[in-house]
Design a protein around this motif. Structure first.
Motif, PDB file in Angstrom:
ATOM      1  N   MET A   1       0.841  -1.195   0.000  1.00 56.35           N
ATOM      2  CA  MET A   1       0.000   0.000   0.000  1.00 56.35           C
ATOM      3  C   MET A   1       0.878   1.246   0.000  1.00 56.35           C
ATOM      4  N   GLU A   2       0.324   2.310  -0.527  1.00 56.56           N
ATOM      5  CA  GLU A   2       1.034   3.577  -0.504  1.00 56.56           C
ATOM      6  C   GLU A   2       0.559   4.410   0.684  1.00 56.56           C
ATOM      7  N   ALA A   3       1.473   5.204   1.239  1.00 62.45           N
ATOM      8  CA  ALA A   3       1.156   6.024   2.404  1.00 62.45           C
ATOM      9  C   ALA A   3       1.778   7.396   2.232  1.00 62.45           C
ATOM     10  N   LEU A   4       1.197   8.377   2.920  1.00 62.37           N
ATOM     11  CA  LEU A   4       1.708   9.739   2.919  1.00 62.37           C
ATOM     12  C   LEU A   4       2.400  10.010   4.250  1.00 62.37           C
ATOM     13  N   ALA A   5       3.612  10.545   4.183  1.00 59.86           N
ATOM     14  CA  ALA A   5       4.335  10.895   5.407  1.00 59.86           C
ATOM     15  C   ALA A   5       3.733  12.151   6.023  1.00 59.86           C
ATOM     16  N   LEU A   6       3.222  12.031   7.246  1.00 58.93           N
ATOM     17  CA  LEU A   6       2.628  13.172   7.945  1.00 58.93           C
ATOM     18  C   LEU A   6       3.689  14.036   8.611  1.00 58.93           C
ATOM     19  N   PHE A   7       4.804  13.417   8.986  1.00 58.79           N
ATOM     20  CA  PHE A   7       5.901  14.105   9.651  1.00 58.79           C
ATOM     21  C   PHE A   7       7.217  13.568   9.089  1.00 58.79           C
ATOM     22  N   SER A   8       8.278  14.328   9.247  1.00 63.68           N
ATOM     23  CA  SER A   8       9.609  13.851   8.878  1.00 63.68           C
ATOM     24  C   SER A   8      10.118  12.902   9.960  1.00 63.68           C
ATOM     25  N   PHE A   9      10.930  11.929   9.555  1.00 63.10           N
ATOM     26  CA  PHE A   9      11.459  10.941  10.502  1.00 63.10           C
ATOM     27  C   PHE A   9      12.914  10.675  10.167  1.00 63.10           C
ATOM     28  N   THR A  10      13.757  10.720  11.196  1.00 60.45           N
ATOM     29  CA  THR A  10      15.178  10.415  11.036  1.00 60.45           C
ATOM     30  C   THR A  10      15.488   9.084  11.699  1.00 60.45           C
ATOM     31  N   ALA A  11      15.984   8.145  10.925  1.00 54.64           N
ATOM     32  CA  ALA A  11      16.279   6.810  11.444  1.00 54.64           C
ATOM     33  C   ALA A  11      17.367   6.879  12.513  1.00 54.64           C
ATOM     34  N   SER A  12      17.195   6.103  13.579  1.00 51.52           N
ATOM     35  CA  SER A  12      18.202   6.032  14.641  1.00 51.52           C
ATOM     36  C   SER A  12      18.821   4.641  14.748  1.00 51.52           C
ATOM     37  N   GLU A  13      18.270   3.680  14.011  1.00 49.12           N
ATOM     38  CA  GLU A  13      18.794   2.315  13.994  1.00 49.12           C
ATOM     39  C   GLU A  13      19.070   1.917  12.548  1.00 49.12           C
ATOM     40  N   GLU A  14      19.925   0.913  12.379  1.00 50.22           N
ATOM     41  CA  GLU A  14      20.315   0.490  11.036  1.00 50.22           C
ATOM     42  C   GLU A  14      19.161  -0.091  10.235  1.00 50.22           C
ATOM     43  N   ASP A  15      18.178  -0.674  10.939  1.00 53.65           N
ATOM     44  CA  ASP A  15      17.071  -1.301  10.219  1.00 53.65           C
ATOM     45  C   ASP A  15      15.891  -0.351  10.012  1.00 53.65           C
ATOM     46  N   GLU A  16      16.063   0.933  10.323  1.00 56.09           N
ATOM     47  CA  GLU A  16      15.044   1.944  10.075  1.00 56.09           C
ATOM     48  C   GLU A  16      15.419   2.757   8.833  1.00 56.09           C
ATOM     49  N   ILE A  17      14.433   3.442   8.261  1.00 56.81           N
ATOM     50  CA  ILE A  17      14.718   4.315   7.128  1.00 56.81           C
ATOM     51  C   ILE A  17      14.111   5.702   7.380  1.00 56.81           C
ATOM     52  N   SER A  18      14.833   6.721   6.935  1.00 59.38           N
ATOM     53  CA  SER A  18      14.395   8.100   7.120  1.00 59.38           C
ATOM     54  C   SER A  18      13.486   8.532   5.978  1.00 59.38           C
ATOM     55  N   PHE A  19      12.660   9.534   6.243  1.00 62.60           N
ATOM     56  CA  PHE A  19      11.831  10.117   5.197  1.00 62.60           C
ATOM     57  C   PHE A  19      11.438  11.532   5.608  1.00 62.60           C
ATOM     58  N   GLN A  20      10.919  12.273   4.627  1.00 63.92           N
ATOM     59  CA  GLN A  20      10.520  13.654   4.850  1.00 63.92           C
ATOM     60  C   GLN A  20       8.999  13.785   4.791  1.00 63.92           C
ATOM     61  N   LYS A  21       8.479  14.749   5.504  1.00 65.75           N
ATOM     62  CA  LYS A  21       7.052  15.039   5.460  1.00 65.75           C
ATOM     63  C   LYS A  21       6.623  15.269   4.010  1.00 65.75           C
ATOM     64  N   GLY A  22       5.541  14.618   3.617  1.00 62.90           N
ATOM     65  CA  GLY A  22       5.038  14.748   2.263  1.00 62.90           C
ATOM     66  C   GLY A  22       5.495  13.657   1.313  1.00 62.90           C
ATOM     67  N   ASP A  23       6.489  12.834   1.729  1.00 60.77           N
ATOM     68  CA  ASP A  23       6.948  11.732   0.882  1.00 60.77           C
ATOM     69  C   ASP A  23       5.839  10.699   0.703  1.00 60.77           C
ATOM     70  N   ILE A  24       5.812  10.068  -0.475  1.00 58.72           N
ATOM     71  CA  ILE A  24       4.935   8.932  -0.702  1.00 58.72           C
ATOM     72  C   ILE A  24       5.750   7.666  -0.445  1.00 58.72           C
ATOM     73  N   ILE A  25       5.266   6.841   0.469  1.00 63.38           N
ATOM     74  CA  ILE A  25       6.006   5.672   0.948  1.00 63.38           C
ATOM     75  C   ILE A  25       5.243   4.407   0.585  1.00 63.38           C
ATOM     76  N   LYS A  26       5.975   3.381   0.157  1.00 67.41           N
ATOM     77  CA  LYS A  26       5.354   2.101  -0.151  1.00 67.41           C
ATOM     78  C   LYS A  26       5.452   1.188   1.079  1.00 67.41           C
ATOM     79  N   VAL A  27       4.320   0.918   1.716  1.00 64.33           N
ATOM     80  CA  VAL A  27       4.273   0.046   2.889  1.00 64.33           C
ATOM     81  C   VAL A  27       4.166  -1.393   2.408  1.00 64.33           C
ATOM     82  N   THR A  28       5.086  -2.245   2.860  1.00 68.71           N
ATOM     83  CA  THR A  28       5.119  -3.626   2.385  1.00 68.71           C
ATOM     84  C   THR A  28       4.629  -4.638   3.418  1.00 68.71           C
TER      85      THR A  28
END
Length: 213
Positions: A1-28
């Motif tokens: 599914m596709e999702a809209l980023a409501l807020f920016s997020f900065t990854a703090s662990e190696e298995d996380e990924i960062s994104f910016q507010k407004g990005d379109i993200i593919k949820v798997t």
């Protein structure tokens, strides 16, 4: 599914990924007992916090609906009327349930390497898969293309909570992930009004998934 980023997020662990507010993200993958989703952004896969995104609203995506409930909704609808639901037998995966008129068929969506397929054709997202089978038969033995239900008789009556919501403000509705909320007013873009667990209050619409009857 596709999702809209409501807020920016900065990854703090190696298995996380960062994104910016407004990005379109593919949820798997969406786990029932976790506040984290597995997602893919620009070819990189990792965990993202559920409450930082909002699944893009598609009338055909109904979330955690059982095979039996899907059949009850779709039987005797026009051939091709469909819904996409989270798979019961394979958590984190999806199934497409399609009305054949007198019966309902279920197609498991296979996922691998960020690609989705039912038959031989592969797609980069569920949205593209659905769009393809609107003009190509999803069935082998007969011609069945996906179609939407008529919009006029269908109104959202309830919503499915996508995450916990425990605000401190008076007049705001408390609910837990998985709760079903009776919708009393859902025309606004900032807040909706609903009833859950015997209480009435307002809540952010991006925290829920509409369910149609």
């Amino acid at each position: 599914m596709e999702a809209l980023a409501l807020f920016s997020f900065t990854a703090s662990e190696e298995d996380e990924i960062s994104f910016q507010k407004g990005d379109i993200i593919k949820v798997t993958e969406m786990e029932d007992d976790s506040c984290w989703f597995t997602a893919e952004i620009q070819g990189k896969r990792g965990y993202i916090p559920e409450n930082y995104i909002s699944l893009l609203p598609h009338r055909w995506f109904v979330g955690r609906v059982s095979r039996l409930e899907a059949e009850q909704r779709l039987r005797w609808q026009d051939p091709g009327v469909f819904l996409v639901r989270e798979s019961e037998s394979a958590p984190g995966e999806f199934s497409v349930s399609v009305s054949y008129g007198d019966r309902v068929e279920h197609f498991r969506v296979l996922e691998g390497g960020g690609q989705y397929c039912i038959w031989d054709e592969t797609f980069g997202s569920l949205n593209r898969l659905v769009d393809f089978y609107r003009t190509h038969s999803i069935a082998v033995e007969k011609l069945i293309c996906l179609i939407d239900r008529p919009s006029s008789p269908r109104k959202p009556c309830v919503a499915h909570a996508l995450c916990d919501h425990t605000p401190r403000q008076t007049g705001h509705l408390h609910f837990l992930r998985g709760d079903v909320i009776d919708l009393l007013e859902c025309s606004g873009s900032a807040t909706w009004t609903g009833r859950c667990r015997g209480r009435v209050g307002v809540f952010p619409p991006q925290y829920v998934q509409l369910l149609y009857h």
